[in-house]
Design a protein around this motif. Structure first.
Motif, short mmCIF file in Angstrom:
data_model
loop_
_atom_site.label_atom_id
_atom_site.label_comp_id
_atom_site.label_asym_id
_atom_site.label_seq_id
_atom_site.Cartn_x
_atom_site.Cartn_y
_atom_site.Cartn_z
N SER A 103 -11.30 7.28 12.51
CA SER A 103 -10.13 8.04 12.11
C SER A 103 -9.51 8.79 13.27
N ASN A 104 -8.28 9.23 13.05
CA ASN A 104 -7.54 9.97 14.06
C ASN A 104 -6.68 11.01 13.34
N VAL A 105 -6.60 12.21 13.91
CA VAL A 105 -5.85 13.32 13.31
C VAL A 105 -4.80 13.81 14.28
N LYS A 106 -3.63 14.15 13.74
CA LYS A 106 -2.58 14.79 14.52
C LYS A 106 -2.45 16.21 13.98
N PRO A 107 -3.23 17.15 14.52
CA PRO A 107 -3.32 18.50 13.95
C PRO A 107 -1.99 19.24 13.85
N ASP A 108 -1.10 19.05 14.81
CA ASP A 108 0.17 19.79 14.78
C ASP A 108 1.12 19.29 13.70
N ALA A 109 0.85 18.13 13.11
CA ALA A 109 1.70 17.60 12.04
C ALA A 109 1.10 17.87 10.66
N LYS A 110 -0.11 18.44 10.60
CA LYS A 110 -0.80 18.67 9.33
C LYS A 110 -0.24 19.90 8.62
N PRO A 111 0.31 19.70 7.41
CA PRO A 111 0.82 20.85 6.65
C PRO A 111 -0.32 21.54 5.87
N ASP A 112 -0.04 22.73 5.40
CA ASP A 112 -0.96 23.37 4.45
C ASP A 112 -0.67 22.72 3.10
N PHE A 113 -1.72 22.33 2.39
CA PHE A 113 -1.51 21.67 1.11
C PHE A 113 -2.70 21.88 0.19
N GLN A 114 -2.45 21.74 -1.09
CA GLN A 114 -3.49 21.82 -2.12
C GLN A 114 -3.36 20.66 -3.11
N ARG A 115 -2.20 19.99 -3.12
CA ARG A 115 -1.96 18.92 -4.09
C ARG A 115 -1.82 17.58 -3.38
N ILE A 116 -2.66 16.65 -3.79
CA ILE A 116 -2.75 15.36 -3.12
C ILE A 116 -2.47 14.24 -4.11
N LEU A 117 -1.66 13.29 -3.69
CA LEU A 117 -1.43 12.08 -4.48
C LEU A 117 -2.14 10.92 -3.77
N ILE A 118 -3.05 10.26 -4.47
CA ILE A 118 -3.74 9.09 -3.93
C ILE A 118 -2.95 7.87 -4.38
N VAL A 119 -2.51 7.05 -3.43
CA VAL A 119 -1.78 5.82 -3.73
C VAL A 119 -2.66 4.66 -3.29
N SER A 120 -3.04 3.84 -4.25
CA SER A 120 -3.88 2.68 -3.94
C SER A 120 -3.05 1.42 -3.92
N ARG A 121 -3.14 0.72 -2.81
CA ARG A 121 -2.52 -0.60 -2.69
C ARG A 121 -3.61 -1.65 -2.54
N LEU A 122 -4.79 -1.32 -3.06
CA LEU A 122 -5.93 -2.24 -2.98
C LEU A 122 -5.83 -3.28 -4.08
N PRO A 123 -6.07 -4.54 -3.75
CA PRO A 123 -6.01 -5.58 -4.78
C PRO A 123 -7.25 -5.55 -5.66
N MET A 124 -7.08 -5.84 -6.91
CA MET A 124 -8.20 -6.04 -7.84
C MET A 124 -9.18 -4.87 -7.90
N GLN A 125 -8.69 -3.66 -7.98
CA GLN A 125 -9.59 -2.52 -8.11
C GLN A 125 -10.01 -2.34 -9.56
N ARG A 126 -11.19 -1.80 -9.76
CA ARG A 126 -11.67 -1.55 -11.12
C ARG A 126 -10.86 -0.43 -11.76
N PRO A 127 -10.72 -0.44 -13.08
CA PRO A 127 -9.89 0.56 -13.76
C PRO A 127 -10.28 2.01 -13.47
N GLY A 128 -11.54 2.35 -13.35
CA GLY A 128 -11.94 3.74 -13.15
C GLY A 128 -12.03 4.18 -11.70
N TYR A 129 -11.68 3.31 -10.78
CA TYR A 129 -11.86 3.62 -9.35
C TYR A 129 -11.07 4.86 -8.92
#
Length: 167
Positions: free
Chosen positions: A25-51
């Motif tokens: 992994s790689n981080v760009k600390p100066d571009a990181k905002p303060d946040f508490q709410r995250i949206l996970i977007v999955s573009r993975l093929p054939m994932q299980r329903p509960g993943y």
């Protein structure tokens, strides 16, 4: 060197019965905002329903997590799906998981399949990424959410600790 790493991943997965994961992994600390709410977007093929639901319990309790799957069988466009969920959850950042490639190593009885997943966290306000990762797994493209969250903690992207497993 790569053959040794693959041998280790293959051996570890056979011994534990779990998915072996390597994260770069790689981080760009100066571009990181303060946040508490995250949206996970999955573009993975054939994932299980509960993943995707597993992500909600993998993050420290101070974070609110929503998710959406960019499915090829959805009737809405990917942008519509993401926009609707982002507005509903009032997410501040997006963590996107996308399939990168699949390959095999070895031959004969010792052949192994590996998947590479690309992960990126970006600010919704700016649209700019501040964390990127290449995640390699043996066999499955579904990376255990707790391992992704641990990497985000280790990289200083989020604060806290992974909640204890409820099982």
């Amino acid at each position: 060197m790569h053959a040794l790493r693959y041998l280790f991943l293959m051996s570890a997965s056979l011994l534990t019965g779990c998915v072996a994961v390597t994260i770069q992994s790689n981080v760009k600390p100066d571009a990181k905002p303060d946040f508490q709410r995250i949206l996970i977007v999955s573009r993975l093929p054939m994932q299980r329903p509960g993943y995707l639901a597993k992500f909600q319990t993998a993050f420290p309790t101070s974070y609110q997590v929503c998710s959406v799957a960019d499915s090829p069988i959805a009737f809405e466009t990917p942008d519509e799906l993401i926009q609707r969920q982002q507005e509903s959850c009032k997410s501040e950042v997006i963590l996107t998981l996308g399939f990168s490639r699949n390959y095999t190593s070895g031959g004969g009885k010792s052949i192994a399949t590996f998947n590479e997943v690309y992960a990126e966290m970006s600010s919704i306000a700016t649209g700019k990424p501040f964390w990127k990762a290449i995640i390699e797994t043996n066999g499955s493209a579904e990376i255990p959410p707790r391992q992704i969250v641990n990497q985000l903690i280790n990289d200083g992207v989020i604060a806290g600790s992974v909640p204890a497993d409820r099982y």
